[in-house]
Design a protein around this motif. Structure first.
Motif, PDB file in Angstrom:
ATOM      1  N   ASP A   1      50.353  40.243  45.243  1.00 52.11           N
ATOM      2  CA  ASP A   1      50.603  40.252  46.678  1.00 52.11           C
ATOM      3  C   ASP A   1      51.367  41.512  47.076  1.00 52.11           C
ATOM      4  OD1 ASP A   1      50.584  38.867  49.306  1.00 52.11           O
ATOM      5  OD2 ASP A   1      52.759  38.834  48.997  1.00 52.11           O
ATOM      6  N   LYS A   2      52.361  41.874  46.293  1.00 51.46           N
ATOM      7  CA  LYS A   2      53.160  43.069  46.576  1.00 51.46           C
ATOM      8  C   LYS A   2      52.288  44.327  46.523  1.00 51.46           C
ATOM      9  CE  LYS A   2      57.432  43.536  45.260  1.00 51.46           C
ATOM     10  NZ  LYS A   2      58.682  43.738  44.503  1.00 51.46           N
ATOM     11  N   VAL A   3      51.418  44.419  45.521  1.00 56.05           N
ATOM     12  CA  VAL A   3      50.545  45.590  45.370  1.00 56.05           C
ATOM     13  C   VAL A   3      49.570  45.679  46.540  1.00 56.05           C
ATOM     14  CG1 VAL A   3      48.697  46.611  43.973  1.00 56.05           C
ATOM     15  CG2 VAL A   3      50.753  45.720  42.859  1.00 56.05           C
ATOM     16  N   ILE A   4      48.946  44.572  46.884  1.00 59.91           N
ATOM     17  CA  ILE A   4      47.977  44.573  47.991  1.00 59.91           C
ATOM     18  C   ILE A   4      48.661  44.979  49.295  1.00 59.91           C
ATOM     19  CG2 ILE A   4      46.509  43.109  49.421  1.00 59.91           C
ATOM     20  CD1 ILE A   4      45.854  41.580  46.760  1.00 59.91           C
TER      21      ILE A   4
ATOM     22  N   ASN B   1      57.419  46.288  35.815  1.00 56.95           N
ATOM     23  CA  ASN B   1      58.123  46.650  37.037  1.00 56.95           C
ATOM     24  C   ASN B   1      57.100  47.205  38.037  1.00 56.95           C
ATOM     25  OD1 ASN B   1      59.680  47.742  39.067  1.00 56.95           O
ATOM     26  ND2 ASN B   1      61.237  48.542  37.680  1.00 56.95           N
ATOM     27  N   VAL B   2      56.567  46.346  38.881  1.00 57.88           N
ATOM     28  CA  VAL B   2      55.546  46.736  39.850  1.00 57.88           C
ATOM     29  C   VAL B   2      56.099  47.782  40.808  1.00 57.88           C
ATOM     30  CG1 VAL B   2      54.083  45.891  41.727  1.00 57.88           C
ATOM     31  CG2 VAL B   2      54.335  44.542  39.662  1.00 57.88           C
ATOM     32  N   ASP B   3      57.369  47.647  41.198  1.00 54.76           N
ATOM     33  CA  ASP B   3      57.973  48.616  42.122  1.00 54.76           C
ATOM     34  C   ASP B   3      57.953  50.024  41.536  1.00 54.76           C
ATOM     35  OD1 ASP B   3      58.618  46.803  44.197  1.00 54.76           O
ATOM     36  OD2 ASP B   3      60.351  46.120  43.041  1.00 54.76           O
ATOM     37  N   GLU B   4      58.191  50.144  40.239  1.00 56.83           N
ATOM     38  CA  GLU B   4      58.172  51.451  39.586  1.00 56.83           C
ATOM     39  C   GLU B   4      56.783  52.084  39.697  1.00 56.83           C
ATOM     40  OE1 GLU B   4      58.807  53.408  35.131  1.00 56.83           O
ATOM     41  OE2 GLU B   4      59.334  51.325  35.477  1.00 56.83           O
ATOM     42  N   ILE B   5      55.757  51.296  39.521  1.00 55.96           N
ATOM     43  CA  ILE B   5      54.394  51.812  39.629  1.00 55.96           C
ATOM     44  C   ILE B   5      54.088  52.196  41.073  1.00 55.96           C
ATOM     45  CG2 ILE B   5      51.934  51.220  39.402  1.00 55.96           C
ATOM     46  CD1 ILE B   5      52.833  49.394  37.015  1.00 55.96           C
ATOM     47  N   LEU B   6      54.466  51.347  42.013  1.00 61.00           N
ATOM     48  CA  LEU B   6      54.176  51.618  43.426  1.00 61.00           C
ATOM     49  C   LEU B   6      54.943  52.836  43.945  1.00 61.00           C
ATOM     50  CD1 LEU B   6      54.137  47.990  44.867  1.00 61.00           C
ATOM     51  CD2 LEU B   6      52.185  49.411  44.197  1.00 61.00           C
ATOM     52  N   GLU B   7      56.101  53.109  43.388  1.00 60.46           N
ATOM     53  CA  GLU B   7      56.912  54.245  43.830  1.00 60.46           C
ATOM     54  C   GLU B   7      56.496  55.560  43.170  1.00 60.46           C
ATOM     55  OE1 GLU B   7      60.945  53.044  43.116  1.00 60.46           O
ATOM     56  OE2 GLU B   7      60.813  51.410  44.568  1.00 60.46           O
TER      57      GLU B   7
ATOM     58  N   ASP C   1      37.462  38.846  38.240  1.00 49.65           N
ATOM     59  CA  ASP C   1      37.538  37.389  38.143  1.00 49.65           C
ATOM     60  C   ASP C   1      38.697  36.848  38.982  1.00 49.65           C
ATOM     61  OD1 ASP C   1      36.633  34.841  36.714  1.00 49.65           O
ATOM     62  OD2 ASP C   1      38.775  34.891  36.226  1.00 49.65           O
ATOM     63  N   ALA C   2      39.830  37.529  38.919  1.00 46.00           N
ATOM     64  CA  ALA C   2      41.002  37.084  39.682  1.00 46.00           C
ATOM     65  C   ALA C   2      40.727  37.141  41.184  1.00 46.00           C
ATOM     66  CB  ALA C   2      42.209  37.947  39.329  1.00 46.00           C
ATOM     67  N   LEU C   3      40.099  38.192  41.638  1.00 43.60           N
ATOM     68  CA  LEU C   3      39.785  38.309  43.069  1.00 43.60           C
ATOM     69  C   LEU C   3      38.743  37.289  43.497  1.00 43.60           C
ATOM     70  CD1 LEU C   3      39.693  42.184  43.457  1.00 43.60           C
ATOM     71  CD2 LEU C   3      41.462  40.620  44.292  1.00 43.60           C
ATOM     72  N   GLU C   4      37.734  37.097  42.670  1.00 46.08           N
ATOM     73  CA  GLU C   4      36.663  36.164  43.014  1.00 46.08           C
ATOM     74  C   GLU C   4      37.164  34.728  43.095  1.00 46.08           C
ATOM     75  OE1 GLU C   4      32.395  34.563  41.251  1.00 46.08           O
ATOM     76  OE2 GLU C   4      33.183  36.472  40.561  1.00 46.08           O
ATOM     77  N   HIS C   5      38.123  34.380  42.242  1.00 44.18           N
ATOM     78  CA  HIS C   5      38.600  32.998  42.170  1.00 44.18           C
ATOM     79  C   HIS C   5      40.011  32.820  42.720  1.00 44.18           C
ATOM     80  CE1 HIS C   5      35.341  33.145  39.124  1.00 44.18           C
ATOM     81  NE2 HIS C   5      34.997  32.076  39.808  1.00 44.18           N
TER      82      HIS C   5
ATOM     83  N   VAL D   1      43.368  31.996  40.615  1.00 46.01           N
ATOM     84  CA  VAL D   1      43.687  30.644  40.167  1.00 46.01           C
ATOM     85  C   VAL D   1      44.254  30.629  38.735  1.00 46.01           C
ATOM     86  CG1 VAL D   1      41.371  30.053  39.330  1.00 46.01           C
ATOM     87  CG2 VAL D   1      42.870  28.261  40.161  1.00 46.01           C
ATOM     88  N   LYS D   2      43.893  31.617  37.922  1.00 51.97           N
ATOM     89  CA  LYS D   2      44.381  31.672  36.546  1.00 51.97           C
ATOM     90  C   LYS D   2      45.647  32.533  36.416  1.00 51.97           C
ATOM     91  CE  LYS D   2      39.760  31.425  34.490  1.00 51.97           C
ATOM     92  NZ  LYS D   2      38.856  32.141  33.588  1.00 51.97           N
ATOM     93  N   CYS D   3      46.159  33.035  37.530  1.00 55.23           N
ATOM     94  CA  CYS D   3      47.337  33.899  37.497  1.00 55.23           C
ATOM     95  C   CYS D   3      48.610  33.068  37.379  1.00 55.23           C
ATOM     96  CB  CYS D   3      47.417  34.732  38.774  1.00 55.23           C
ATOM     97  SG  CYS D   3      46.053  35.882  38.992  1.00 55.23           S
ATOM     98  N   THR D   4      49.592  33.624  36.705  1.00 52.72           N
ATOM     99  CA  THR D   4      50.914  33.008  36.673  1.00 52.72           C
ATOM    100  C   THR D   4      51.579  33.271  38.025  1.00 52.72           C
ATOM    101  OG1 THR D   4      51.956  35.010  35.830  1.00 52.72           O
ATOM    102  CG2 THR D   4      51.153  33.424  34.183  1.00 52.72           C
ATOM    103  N   GLY D   5      52.661  32.598  38.309  1.00 55.04           N
ATOM    104  CA  GLY D   5      53.388  32.810  39.564  1.00 55.04           C
ATOM    105  C   GLY D   5      53.851  34.248  39.720  1.00 55.04           C
ATOM    106  N   LYS D   6      54.351  34.842  38.642  1.00 60.35           N
ATOM    107  CA  LYS D   6      54.800  36.231  38.690  1.00 60.35           C
ATOM    108  C   LYS D   6      53.632  37.163  38.977  1.00 60.35           C
ATOM    109  CE  LYS D   6      58.905  36.040  35.800  1.00 60.35           C
ATOM    110  NZ  LYS D   6      59.549  36.552  34.598  1.00 60.35           N
ATOM    111  N   ARG D   7      52.493  36.859  38.368  1.00 60.34           N
ATOM    112  CA  ARG D   7      51.313  37.700  38.582  1.00 60.34           C
ATOM    113  C   ARG D   7      50.855  37.616  40.036  1.00 60.34           C
ATOM    114  NH1 ARG D   7      47.355  38.873  34.697  1.00 60.34           N
ATOM    115  NH2 ARG D   7      49.186  39.174  33.433  1.00 60.34           N
TER     116      ARG D   7
END
Length: 91
Positions: free
Chosen positions: A78-81, A23-29, A60-64, A67-73
């Protein structure tokens, strides 16, 4: 030599989907949780096992471009950034 070329041509695998249902929202809140992750990533605090995994994967995720992230990831990233840029630039 042909085997190497074939290996390089294979599509990238994805990172584990283990954290796709966090739950990304829980972490962000939660100031405590968000600051804990940020401090971990910046080397300013202790890291949880999840924080360690994120710290190992994030460069690695930021550099590329994730590309290896799932859709949810990708959606969660995007929400976190957006949250950090718009609401927590201090972090």
């Amino acid at each position: 030599m042909a085997c190497v070329a074939v290996t390089w041509a294979r599509p990238e695998s994805t990172y584990t989907d283990k954290w796709d249902n966090i739950n990304v929202d829980e972490i962000l809140e939660s100031n405590r949780l968000l600051k804990g992750y940020v401090d971990c990533l910046l080397g300013k605090g202790r890291c949880t096992p999840d924080g360690i995994a994120l710290k190992e994967t994030l460069p690695d995720a930021l550099e590329h471009e994730c590309v290896k992230c799932t859709g949810k990831r990708k959606s969660g990233a995007d929400k976190v950034i957006r949250h950090l840029v718009n609401k927590r630039p201090d972090l």
